[in-house]
Design a protein around this motif. Structure first.
Motif, PDB file in Angstrom:
ATOM      1  N   GLU A 127       0.828  -1.210   0.000  1.00  0.00           N
ATOM      2  CA  GLU A 127       0.000   0.000   0.000  1.00  0.00           C
ATOM      3  C   GLU A 127       0.863   1.261   0.000  1.00  0.00           C
ATOM      4  OE1 GLU A 127      -2.331  -0.449   3.534  1.00  0.00           O
ATOM      5  OE2 GLU A 127      -3.496  -2.109   2.706  1.00  0.00           O
ATOM      6  N   ALA A 128       1.895   1.269   0.834  1.00  0.00           N
ATOM      7  CA  ALA A 128       2.764   2.444   0.925  1.00  0.00           C
ATOM      8  C   ALA A 128       3.504   2.682  -0.388  1.00  0.00           C
ATOM      9  CB  ALA A 128       3.747   2.278   2.076  1.00  0.00           C
ATOM     10  N   LEU A 129       3.978   1.620  -1.021  1.00  0.00           N
ATOM     11  CA  LEU A 129       4.661   1.758  -2.302  1.00  0.00           C
ATOM     12  C   LEU A 129       3.703   2.235  -3.391  1.00  0.00           C
ATOM     13  CD1 LEU A 129       6.999  -1.353  -2.252  1.00  0.00           C
ATOM     14  CD2 LEU A 129       7.709   1.050  -2.196  1.00  0.00           C
ATOM     15  N   PRO A 140      10.236   6.936  -9.405  1.00  0.00           N
ATOM     16  CA  PRO A 140      11.443   6.204  -9.830  1.00  0.00           C
ATOM     17  C   PRO A 140      12.064   5.379  -8.698  1.00  0.00           C
ATOM     18  CG  PRO A 140      11.560   8.501 -10.515  1.00  0.00           C
ATOM     19  CD  PRO A 140      10.373   8.382  -9.615  1.00  0.00           C
ATOM     20  N   LEU A 141      11.975   5.887  -7.479  1.00  0.00           N
ATOM     21  CA  LEU A 141      12.510   5.148  -6.341  1.00  0.00           C
ATOM     22  C   LEU A 141      11.673   3.910  -6.055  1.00  0.00           C
ATOM     23  CD1 LEU A 141      13.384   8.135  -3.983  1.00  0.00           C
ATOM     24  CD2 LEU A 141      14.972   6.715  -5.303  1.00  0.00           C
ATOM     25  N   GLU A 146      11.123  -1.953  -6.192  1.00  0.00           N
ATOM     26  CA  GLU A 146      10.410  -3.119  -6.720  1.00  0.00           C
ATOM     27  C   GLU A 146      11.301  -4.008  -7.578  1.00  0.00           C
ATOM     28  OE1 GLU A 146       5.883  -1.280  -6.863  1.00  0.00           O
ATOM     29  OE2 GLU A 146       7.176  -1.030  -8.609  1.00  0.00           O
ATOM     30  N   SER A 147      12.356  -3.450  -8.139  1.00  0.00           N
ATOM     31  CA  SER A 147      13.240  -4.238  -9.001  1.00  0.00           C
ATOM     32  C   SER A 147      14.331  -4.955  -8.210  1.00  0.00           C
ATOM     33  CB  SER A 147      13.890  -3.344 -10.065  1.00  0.00           C
ATOM     34  OG  SER A 147      14.843  -2.482  -9.470  1.00  0.00           O
TER      35      SER A 147
END
Length: 152
Positions: A127-129, A140-141, A146-147
């Motif tokens: 949720e926060a992301l 971008p962060l 996530e990567s």
């Protein structure tokens, strides 16, 4: 480079954005864990780190390693361990091969609470992301986070 150097300014702005993202994520997860399970983010992290120990070679962590893993000083980690031990979530015992060493294990109650809290932690993180991704400065962060793949 000077204080007004564009590269330094961009670097400082990037650091501020990263700090903002971290703060937002941690605050969101903290609220979810506190309200749902009575755990702080640090308490959850400590339980999680200690639950991954094993009885094989090098399977138990020294307090310095635990402190590094939960990003706290050794004294703060010791106080956190004591609080969770007082709640019956952790237990300490002497190292069987080195009587100077003290290990800390998660109790059955601690493992149960961790298992109950894990979906809350994971959902709050997601949720926060997702919320942060709506901000053009943070998007971008979020993609970078996530990567990333945690080491095995």
């Amino acid at each position: 480079m000077t204080a007004t150097d564009p590269a330094l300014t961009a670097l400082a702005q990037g650091w501020c954005a990263l700090s903002l993202l971290h703060g937002r994520i941690e605050a969101h997860i903290e609220r979810a864990l506190q309200s749902g399970h009575g755990l702080s983010v640090r308490e959850y992290s400590l339980l999680d780190v200690l639950s991954r120990q094993h009885d094989g070679e090098g399977g138990h962590l020294q307090m310095k390693q635990v402190a590094d893993a939960v990003v706290l000083s050794q004294s703060a980690t010791t106080r956190l361990v004591t609080r969770l031990e007082d709640r019956g979530l952790l237990e300490r015992y002497l190292c069987p091969t080195d009587r100077r060493g003290i290990y800390t294990n998660v109790t059955e109650a601690g493992l149960k609470l961790l298992e109950e809290a894990r979906p809350t932690n994971d959902a709050a993180l997601r949720e926060a992301l997702d919320e942060a991704a709506k901000n053009p400065e943070l998007a971008p962060l979020v993609k970078a986070v996530e990567s990333l793949h945690a080491p095995a």
